[in-house]
Design an enzyme around this catalytic site. Sequence first.
Site, PDB file in Angstrom:
ATOM      1  CG  ASP A 102      -3.825  20.879  12.766  1.00  0.00           C
ATOM      2  OD1 ASP A 102      -3.022  20.778  11.833  1.00  0.00           O
ATOM      3  OD2 ASP A 102      -4.957  20.346  12.760  1.00  0.00           O
TER       4      ASP A 102
ATOM      5  CG  HIS B  23      -6.830  18.802   9.789  1.00  0.00           C
ATOM      6  ND1 HIS B  23      -5.625  19.101  10.380  1.00  0.00           N
ATOM      7  CD2 HIS B  23      -6.552  17.869   8.845  1.00  0.00           C
ATOM      8  CE1 HIS B  23      -4.666  18.381   9.806  1.00  0.00           C
ATOM      9  NE2 HIS B  23      -5.202  17.625   8.878  1.00  0.00           N
TER      10      HIS B  23
HETATM   11  P1  NAX Z   1      -2.467   5.602   3.856  1.00  0.00           P
HETATM   12  O1  NAX Z   1      -2.840   5.808   2.419  1.00  0.00           O
HETATM   13  O2  NAX Z   1      -1.113   5.134   4.207  1.00  0.00           O
HETATM   14  O3  NAX Z   1      -3.510   4.583   4.510  1.00  0.00           O
HETATM   15  C1  NAX Z   1      -4.869   4.677   4.349  1.00  0.00           C
HETATM   16  C2  NAX Z   1      -5.436   3.286   4.513  1.00  0.00           C
HETATM   17  O4  NAX Z   1      -6.862   3.396   4.527  1.00  0.00           O
HETATM   18  C3  NAX Z   1      -5.071   2.334   3.396  1.00  0.00           C
HETATM   19  O5  NAX Z   1      -4.536   1.141   3.945  1.00  0.00           O
HETATM   20  C4  NAX Z   1      -6.412   2.058   2.701  1.00  0.00           C
HETATM   21  O6  NAX Z   1      -6.501   0.743   2.195  1.00  0.00           O
HETATM   22  C5  NAX Z   1      -7.388   2.283   3.843  1.00  0.00           C
HETATM   23  N1  NAX Z   1      -8.754   2.575   3.443  1.00  0.00           N
HETATM   24  C6  NAX Z   1      -9.202   3.278   2.378  1.00  0.00           C
HETATM   25  N2  NAX Z   1     -10.536   3.279   2.316  1.00  0.00           N
HETATM   26  C7  NAX Z   1     -10.968   2.560   3.375  1.00  0.00           C
HETATM   27  C8  NAX Z   1     -12.246   2.183   3.831  1.00  0.00           C
HETATM   28  N3  NAX Z   1     -13.360   2.544   3.181  1.00  0.00           N
HETATM   29  N4  NAX Z   1     -12.329   1.439   4.959  1.00  0.00           N
HETATM   30  C9  NAX Z   1     -11.215   1.040   5.613  1.00  0.00           C
HETATM   31  N5  NAX Z   1      -9.976   1.365   5.202  1.00  0.00           N
HETATM   32  C10 NAX Z   1      -9.847   2.110   4.098  1.00  0.00           C
HETATM   33  O7  NAX Z   1      -2.818   6.985   4.572  1.00  0.00           O
HETATM   34  P2  NAX Z   1      -2.292   7.545   5.971  1.00  0.00           P
HETATM   35  O8  NAX Z   1      -1.013   8.251   5.770  1.00  0.00           O
HETATM   36  O9  NAX Z   1      -2.366   6.463   6.978  1.00  0.00           O
HETATM   37  O10 NAX Z   1      -3.367   8.679   6.254  1.00  0.00           O
HETATM   38  C11 NAX Z   1      -4.717   8.369   6.503  1.00  0.00           C
HETATM   39  C12 NAX Z   1      -5.563   9.629   6.505  1.00  0.00           C
HETATM   40  O11 NAX Z   1      -5.164  10.522   7.546  1.00  0.00           O
HETATM   41  C13 NAX Z   1      -5.486  10.432   5.218  1.00  0.00           C
HETATM   42  O12 NAX Z   1      -6.810  10.841   4.849  1.00  0.00           O
HETATM   43  C14 NAX Z   1      -4.699  11.658   5.640  1.00  0.00           C
HETATM   44  O13 NAX Z   1      -4.988  12.781   4.840  1.00  0.00           O
HETATM   45  C15 NAX Z   1      -5.167  11.830   7.047  1.00  0.00           C
HETATM   46  N6  NAX Z   1      -4.355  12.674   7.928  1.00  0.00           N
HETATM   47  C16 NAX Z   1      -5.004  13.459   8.827  1.00  0.00           C
HETATM   48  C17 NAX Z   1      -4.332  14.245   9.744  1.00  0.00           C
HETATM   49  C18 NAX Z   1      -5.064  15.088  10.725  1.00  0.00           C
HETATM   50  O14 NAX Z   1      -4.394  15.817  11.444  1.00  0.00           O
HETATM   51  N7  NAX Z   1      -6.393  15.056  10.840  1.00  0.00           N
HETATM   52  C19 NAX Z   1      -2.850  14.298   9.743  1.00  0.00           C
HETATM   53  C20 NAX Z   1      -2.208  13.146   9.074  1.00  0.00           C
HETATM   54  C21 NAX Z   1      -2.907  12.650   7.833  1.00  0.00           C
HETATM   55  O15 NAX Z   1      -2.548  13.483   6.761  1.00  0.00           O
END
Ligand code: NAX
Length: 328
Positions: A159, A187
């Site tokens: 952000d 956020h």
């Molecule tokens: P993806 O869905 O591509 O990847 C998430 C991965 O996490 C998957 O491979 C899944 O198998 C794994 N996972 C799920 N539960 C798990 C656990 N208990 N232990 C280990 N791995 C686990 O998501 P992606 O686009 O990479 O985004 C990840 C996260 O970042 C989401 O929650 C998203 O909302 C968040 N974001 C946060 C941002 C921020 O500024 N704070 C911005 C970008 C993003 O939106």
Amino acid sequence: SPTPVNVTVTGAAGQIGYALLFRIASGQLLGPDVPVRLRLLEIPQGVKAAEGTAMELDDCAFPLLAGIDIFDNPREGFDGANIGLLVGARPRTKGMERADLLEANGGIFKPQGEAINAGAADDIRVLVVGNPANTNALIAASHAPDVPSSRFSAMTRLDHNRALTQVAKRAGVSVDEVRRLTIWGNHSATQYPDIFHAKVAGSPTTSLTADEPWLVDEFIPVVATRGAAIIEARGASSAASAANAAIDHVHDWVNGTREGDWTSAGIVSDGSYGVPEGLVSSFPVVSHGGDWEIVQGLEIGEFSRARIDASVAELVEERDAVRALGLV
Ligand code: NAX
């Protein structure tokens, strides 16, 4: 040669993980002289894809990459971790209420907090990226009672970086000339990007803050809803920019923020600026010697106060909801 730093990345097989791991292994997280050992934590269904990414990491022959291990168990994944990047989370799916979302994420961040408490290195520093990031960080921190809560943070650097670029474009300067912006609060769409203390090419932003229509109808909503705009355009959520922000956050935390500037991070409130103690809220922060410190003494006008309060109120609601679920 120096001992490698253990970096645990959760959600390693996801899209942010894919954008993040190569940059960590190339030395951009901790610096060009610091070898790293990657510990990839996934759920069982994600392990195979993580193995594929590990093959590609091997194929880069990064001189600083001392090893890669893959786990589907948080206790093993965080064993000896110096840095934890908590990216994997449970996304909101159609028809899911907020309480369901918080509970599902509690099921991830509670055991991860416990695992960090049990086995991470003494200097562990945690950045939570997975949403709802602030409250997930709160959950993890509250299950790691032996780790100082100052070692847990939530990412608002994306952000912050988005806001820097919007201001630079408006002012017609390079992003490097924009300093002292702040993201306050959660956020989420309630976040408040504050430019009242910012400097553009060394001068105050008076002409920008005086332009209330731009501030209220463009700048603030553009920054706060940028994630949705990316999804709309790209057909997928921000990944490379999120990974970049995670790199920036940890790099500045460990190596220090630059003189004359500050950045934004979600950290556990000490009550500064009227943000209730214990909430993980975004603040203006500097780091010297490895600890975030809140920049003190900024005057908060009425315009900013109302917006900070609104975002903090949302954090209070989230905390109360996870408290009711017994997660903190
Ligand atoms: P993806 O869905 O591509 O990847 C998430 C991965 O996490 C998957 O491979 C899944 O198998 C794994 N996972 C799920 N539960 C798990 C656990 N208990 N232990 C280990 N791995 C686990 O998501 P992606 O686009 O990479 O985004 C990840 C996260 O970042 C989401 O929650 C998203 O909302 C968040 N974001 C946060 C941002 C921020 O500024 N704070 C911005 C970008 C993003 O939106």
